[in-house]
Write a protein that holds these residues in place. Structure first.
Motif, PDB file in Angstrom:
ATOM      1  N   GLU A   7       0.842  -1.204   0.000  1.00 38.72           N
ATOM      2  CA  GLU A   7       0.000   0.000   0.000  1.00 38.72           C
ATOM      3  C   GLU A   7       0.876   1.253   0.000  1.00 38.72           C
ATOM      4  OE1 GLU A   7      -3.693  -2.058   2.445  1.00 38.72           O
ATOM      5  OE2 GLU A   7      -2.359  -0.691   3.514  1.00 38.72           O
ATOM      6  N   THR A   8       0.269   2.387  -0.298  1.00 39.58           N
ATOM      7  CA  THR A   8       1.042   3.599  -0.560  1.00 39.58           C
ATOM      8  C   THR A   8       0.515   4.806   0.204  1.00 39.58           C
ATOM      9  OG1 THR A   8       1.500   2.806  -2.809  1.00 39.58           O
ATOM     10  CG2 THR A   8       1.873   5.151  -2.382  1.00 39.58           C
ATOM     11  N   ILE A   9       1.437   5.577   0.762  1.00 39.97           N
ATOM     12  CA  ILE A   9       1.123   6.896   1.311  1.00 39.97           C
ATOM     13  C   ILE A   9       2.085   7.893   0.670  1.00 39.97           C
ATOM     14  CG2 ILE A   9       1.089   8.377   3.362  1.00 39.97           C
ATOM     15  CD1 ILE A   9       0.353   5.973   5.018  1.00 39.97           C
ATOM     16  N   ILE A  10       1.536   8.937   0.061  1.00 39.28           N
ATOM     17  CA  ILE A  10       2.348   9.960  -0.605  1.00 39.28           C
ATOM     18  C   ILE A  10       2.332  11.234   0.232  1.00 39.28           C
ATOM     19  CG2 ILE A  10       2.530  11.439  -2.650  1.00 39.28           C
ATOM     20  CD1 ILE A  10       1.338   9.100  -4.253  1.00 39.28           C
ATOM     21  N   GLU A  11       3.500  11.835   0.390  1.00 38.90           N
ATOM     22  CA  GLU A  11       3.621  13.078   1.148  1.00 38.90           C
ATOM     23  C   GLU A  11       4.100  14.193   0.231  1.00 38.90           C
ATOM     24  OE1 GLU A  11       6.181  12.506   4.464  1.00 38.90           O
ATOM     25  OE2 GLU A  11       4.998  10.861   5.332  1.00 38.90           O
ATOM     26  N   ARG A  12       3.522  15.363   0.429  1.00 40.88           N
ATOM     27  CA  ARG A  12       3.961  16.564  -0.271  1.00 40.88           C
ATOM     28  C   ARG A  12       4.145  17.666   0.757  1.00 40.88           C
ATOM     29  NH1 ARG A  12       3.199  15.830  -5.777  1.00 40.88           N
ATOM     30  NH2 ARG A  12       1.812  14.078  -6.299  1.00 40.88           N
ATOM     31  N   ASP A  13       5.265  18.322   0.699  1.00 36.42           N
ATOM     32  CA  ASP A  13       5.612  19.371   1.667  1.00 36.42           C
ATOM     33  C   ASP A  13       5.533  18.846   3.099  1.00 36.42           C
ATOM     34  OD1 ASP A  13       5.944  21.194  -0.420  1.00 36.42           O
ATOM     35  OD2 ASP A  13       3.812  21.713  -0.393  1.00 36.42           O
ATOM     36  N   GLY A  14       5.930  17.595   3.288  1.00 37.33           N
ATOM     37  CA  GLY A  14       5.954  17.019   4.623  1.00 37.33           C
ATOM     38  C   GLY A  14       4.608  16.624   5.159  1.00 37.33           C
ATOM     39  N   LYS A  15       3.541  16.747   4.346  1.00 30.61           N
ATOM     40  CA  LYS A  15       2.193  16.396   4.797  1.00 30.61           C
ATOM     41  C   LYS A  15       1.638  15.255   3.956  1.00 30.61           C
ATOM     42  CE  LYS A  15       1.104  21.147   6.220  1.00 30.61           C
ATOM     43  NZ  LYS A  15       0.189  22.299   6.015  1.00 30.61           N
ATOM     44  N   GLU A  16       0.878  14.370   4.633  1.00 29.74           N
ATOM     45  CA  GLU A  16       0.254  13.270   3.912  1.00 29.74           C
ATOM     46  C   GLU A  16      -0.828  13.839   2.992  1.00 29.74           C
ATOM     47  OE1 GLU A  16      -2.714   9.604   4.963  1.00 29.74           O
ATOM     48  OE2 GLU A  16      -0.996   9.886   6.304  1.00 29.74           O
ATOM     49  N   SER A  17      -0.714  13.568   1.702  1.00 33.61           N
ATOM     50  CA  SER A  17      -1.663  14.144   0.749  1.00 33.61           C
ATOM     51  C   SER A  17      -2.468  13.088   0.001  1.00 33.61           C
ATOM     52  CB  SER A  17      -0.920  15.009  -0.275  1.00 33.61           C
ATOM     53  OG  SER A  17      -0.030  14.218  -1.041  1.00 33.61           O
ATOM     54  N   PHE A  18      -2.026  11.844   0.078  1.00 37.25           N
ATOM     55  CA  PHE A  18      -2.711  10.819  -0.707  1.00 37.25           C
ATOM     56  C   PHE A  18      -2.374   9.451  -0.136  1.00 37.25           C
ATOM     57  CE2 PHE A  18      -2.749   7.888  -4.420  1.00 37.25           C
ATOM     58  CZ  PHE A  18      -4.082   8.029  -4.792  1.00 37.25           C
TER      59      PHE A  18
END
Length: 809
Positions: free
Chosen positions: A61-72
């Motif tokens: 499974e996947t968790i994507i972070e942008r700018d240090g925040k979970e976004s997806f």
């Protein structure tokens, strides 16, 4: 000796018929409730345990972070990840991937020599290694080679029978798709879809090496984007999933650092979940391949079953101690002739066990008769064979024995402690201190009842809130027709014109996603002058001109699409403006940039629409842009008719005249939106039913305690009546203490119910606020129930002849 205990117990139960019936009724209702809940819970357990070496199979499974925040976050991963794990880690023995194709497009399937084509849900594409990891029972074909070749597929027995009847399906040809894009596939196997429970529940599986989506997945190389592939690995038995998990962060950075940078991702986490945990422990993970359960709901139902059974036990305790006076002389005589305390306790426990096991015996056929209602309530598919599962029967017997012991132990201790001299002289039999314990039990019953009533009110409020909340578009009288094929899509304008001439059709438009469908498509966008490393994920949906008028979505700024617009002109929602800090007055002069590899393109905003819920209320409205789509998946019709049967018949006739060999497949959007909250609706219905049962059992408990109080105060009531007391004053005497118990229970139950329901509401981004009056209403309901139950017995005692209660002195 045991035989004598049974005989005496049976005689006492038949002698005191009213008490026996009330006890048996309460215990039977409690046991039926427990059995029903256990059947549903068991139906949600055991998923994917049948696979060989299931403990070693994991989903990536996947968790994507942008700018240090979970976004997806998603239950899927990028296409190359599964087999890269097999290459890099020797403990990974096998890997496979699954694509749920009908999320992206709906293909028709038909037997090659038939004109009947069908839209079938749950269409998978899978690698040839799929059956090396997952265990399926094959009826036809060889699972080892079934998906090795391109243009091959395996069918469920249901679909094989639908396409070929009673003929063998192996080796037969099917057409997948339509028109120029139709592919001829060969059936290489048929599996039994009813063999076991799994989160993987395909109607048919197409080989991943088949041209199209399959070859795209096989050739895609980025470790960052296109996280739509369900990826599974099987590790060695002597390896640990946690050890592999600990290595995944270094793996993704070594393999995909450049890809992550190009996609503007700060970080990407890969998580492993054992397949046995997917069905119950996937809370919060989006984009599941199949609907999953929530372990919290099962805990709630299990707690509910325990409380209902405890309430039934409390009834037995109260009724047994309330009727102690009627057995006093029996106990006194038996003690005088040599019966010990232990033998009396065994006798009384035997009575409670006999009654409890009898209630178990009754509950089995009654539950079987109620299975259709239970299935309708829980949306399960339970049969009588589930009731006779050895685990269920063992648990049921355990519940019966435990219930008998819990319900009987206190009355056994109390009754066996009666002094023979006091019993034979008709003196006060039980110490006054024991009344505190009985009152505490009734307070517990009130706590359960008030908490459940409050929970039912709050769950119902949230469900109605979801149904009635302004979603930003009008879902009523809105039809969605599945286009499904390029041939049908190319005739959109012809269909639109023809449909608009049918009475009752107001507006017609199209789009890639119907309201209530999960919007999986997205782009990483950024402002001109920015860079892709700091992009923002924005959902996307392709629509036709007239879409916003059909959906009744208001514009805040700008305009709708026109025939002259291109794909570079977009309409965005207000959430997109907030995501990029664009002021509404500057929106129409703003542009957004997207990059794919070395290619960069700008999109000009031509309109801004008000935020609308294109997903469940459990999710915050995400940034969304809409572009003009030439090949949509859905046709949308805004309608107004007093006779939808006639309207649908007219639409189907026109559809078949315009599009050949494509089924007329439609849904009502409001019904599809309602399905988003099926779990909450089901929970609410279950809560209502079992709350009513718990209250019914509690009423029996109240009857038991007021009987005991009336028994204790019968002489006091007689003296008061002789001295001129009115019926009202006697009723008040017997009821005032119970109102105090309701008050105590209310003070305890309110914060408990608030805490747990507030926690439940946390799952919803858009939710109700819990109001104080909910608990007042629940408490008031408890007061009314108390008056009705206690008042009846109190009135009976108040009108009794005082001479009968006093002449025994």
């Amino acid at each position: 000796m045991f035989k004598n205990y049974i005989k005496i117990a049976w005689r006492n139960l038949t002698k005191h018929k009213q008490q026996t019936v009330i006890n048996l009724l309460g215990l039977t209702i409690g046991t039926i409730s427990c059995l029903s809940i256990l059947l549903y819970i068991f139906s949600q357990l055991g998923y994917d345990e049948h696979h060989e070496d299931a403990a070693s199979i994991y989903r990536v499974e996947t968790i994507i972070e942008r700018d240090g925040k979970e976004s997806f976050d998603t239950a899927a991963a990028s296409p190359p990840i599964a087999f890269a794990l097999k290459e890099d880690f020797p403990e990974v023995q096998e890997a496979t991937r699954v694509v749920l194709t009908d999320v992206f497009y709906s293909n028709l399937i038909s037997a090659a020599d038939s004109e009947d084509a069908y839209y079938e849900p749950r269409v998978y594409m899978a690698d040839s290694t799929f059956f090396k990891i997952f265990t399926y029972k094959f009826i036809e074909g060889n699972k080892e080679t079934a998906l090795k070749e391109p243009n091959t597929l395996v069918l469920s027995s249901y679909l094989a029978n639908k396409l070929f009847g009673n003929q063998k399906a192996l080796g037969k040809a099917v057409l997948w798709g339509s028109g120029e894009d139709a592919q001829t596939l060969t059936v290489k196997g048929v599996f039994d879809e009813s063999y076991a429970k799994s989160h993987l529940d395909p109607n048919y599986i197409v080989s991943m090496s088949t041209p199209g989506m399959g070859t795209f997945v096989q050739n895609f190389e980025s470790f960052a984007t296109n996280n739509f592939v369900y990826s599974y690995v099987k590790i060695a038995k002597n390896s640990s999933g946690q050890n592999l998990q600990d290595k995944l962060q270094d793996f993704i950075h070594e393999r995909g650092a450049k890809d992550l940078s190009n996609a503007g991702m700060t970080n990407k986490q890969l998580l492993l979940k054992n397949v046995r945990d997917i069905n119950l422990h996937s809370k919060g993970r989006k984009n599941q391949i199949h609907e999953v359960s929530n372990i919290k709901y099962l805990y709630f139902l299990l707690t509910l079953a325990i409380f209902i059974q405890l309430v039934a036990c409390i009834n037995f305790i109260n009724l047994s101690t309330a009727r102690a006076g009627k057995r006093a002389k029996e106990i006194g005589v038996r003690k005088v002739v040599g019966a010990g305390k232990n033998s009396l306790m065994r006798q009384f426990l035997g009575e409670s066990l006999l009654l409890s096991l009898f209630s178990v015996l009754i509950s089995i056929p009654v539950t079987i008769l109620l299975l259709p209602l239970l299935n309708e309530l829980t949306q399960a598919s339970l049969g009588y064979q589930d009731v006779f599962n050895w685990k269920i029967i063992t648990l049921l017997l355990g519940i019966g024995i435990l219930t008998g012991l819990v319900a009987g132990i206190y009355p056994a201790i109390v009754l066996s402690s009666i002094k023979p001299i006091r019993a034979l002289k008709n003196m006060t039999l039980l110490q006054s201190g024991s009344g505190t314990f009985r009152k505490a039990l009734v307070v517990f019953q009130f706590i359960v009842s008030i908490s459940l009533v409050a929970a039912v009110i709050i769950i119902t409020q949230q469900f109605r809130f979801a149904q009635s909340k302004d979603l930003g578009f009008k879902k009523d009288n809105l039809l969605a027709l599945r286009i499904g094929t390029d041939a049908a899509s190319s005739k959109f304008e012809s269909l639109k014109s023809a449909f608009l001439n049918i009475p009752g059709v107001l507006h017609v438009s199209s789009g890639n996603y119907a309201p209530s469908e999960v919007v999986l498509s997205d782009n990483g966008l950024y402002l001109p002058g920015g860079n892709r490393e700091n992009n923002t994920i924005v959902k996307r949906n392709g629509v036709s001109d007239g879409y916003f008028e059909t959906m009744n979505i208001p514009f805040v700024k700008g305009r709708d699409f026109t025939p002259a617009d291109t794909i570079d002109q977009i309409i965005v929602n207000q959430a997109t403006l907030r995501a990029f800090n664009i002021e509404e007055e500057n929106a129409l002069s703003s542009r957004l940039v997207q990059s794919f590899g070395d290619e960069t393109s700008e999109m000009r905003i031509i309109g801004v629409v008000k935020d609308y819920h294109f997903a469940s209320l459990k999710q915050k409205i995400a940034p969304l842009f809409l572009y003009k789509e030439e090949s949509p998946n859905w046709l949308f019709l805004k309608t107004q008719s007093d006779n939808y049967e006639v309207l649908l018949a007219g639409l189907e006739k026109q559809w078949k005249a315009t599009v050949q060999n494509v089924p007329f497949d439609y849904v009502f959007v409001d019904k599809e939106v309602e399905k988003l909250y099926n779990e909450e609706k089901r929970l609410g219905q279950i809560s209502v039913v079992f709350t009513i049962l718990a209250i019914l059992i509690s009423c029996l408990g109240l009857f038991g305690l007021v009987s005991y109080v009336a028994e204790q105060k019968r002489k006091e009531i007689g003296i008061r009546k002789v001295l001129g007391a009115s019926i009202n004053s006697v009723v008040q005497l017997l009821t005032k203490d119970f109102i105090k118990l309701v008050g105590i229970a209310f003070l305890i139950a309110s914060p408990i119910a608030y805490y747990f329901m507030q926690d439940w509401l946390e799952d919803f981004t858009y939710r109700i606020e819990i109001k104080w009056w909910v608990f007042v209403l629940a408490g008031g309901f408890a007061v009314i129930i108390t008056f009705l139950t206690v008042g009846f017995q109190s009135l009976k005692s108040a009108v009794a002849n005082p001479v009968k209660s006093l002449r025994t002195e």
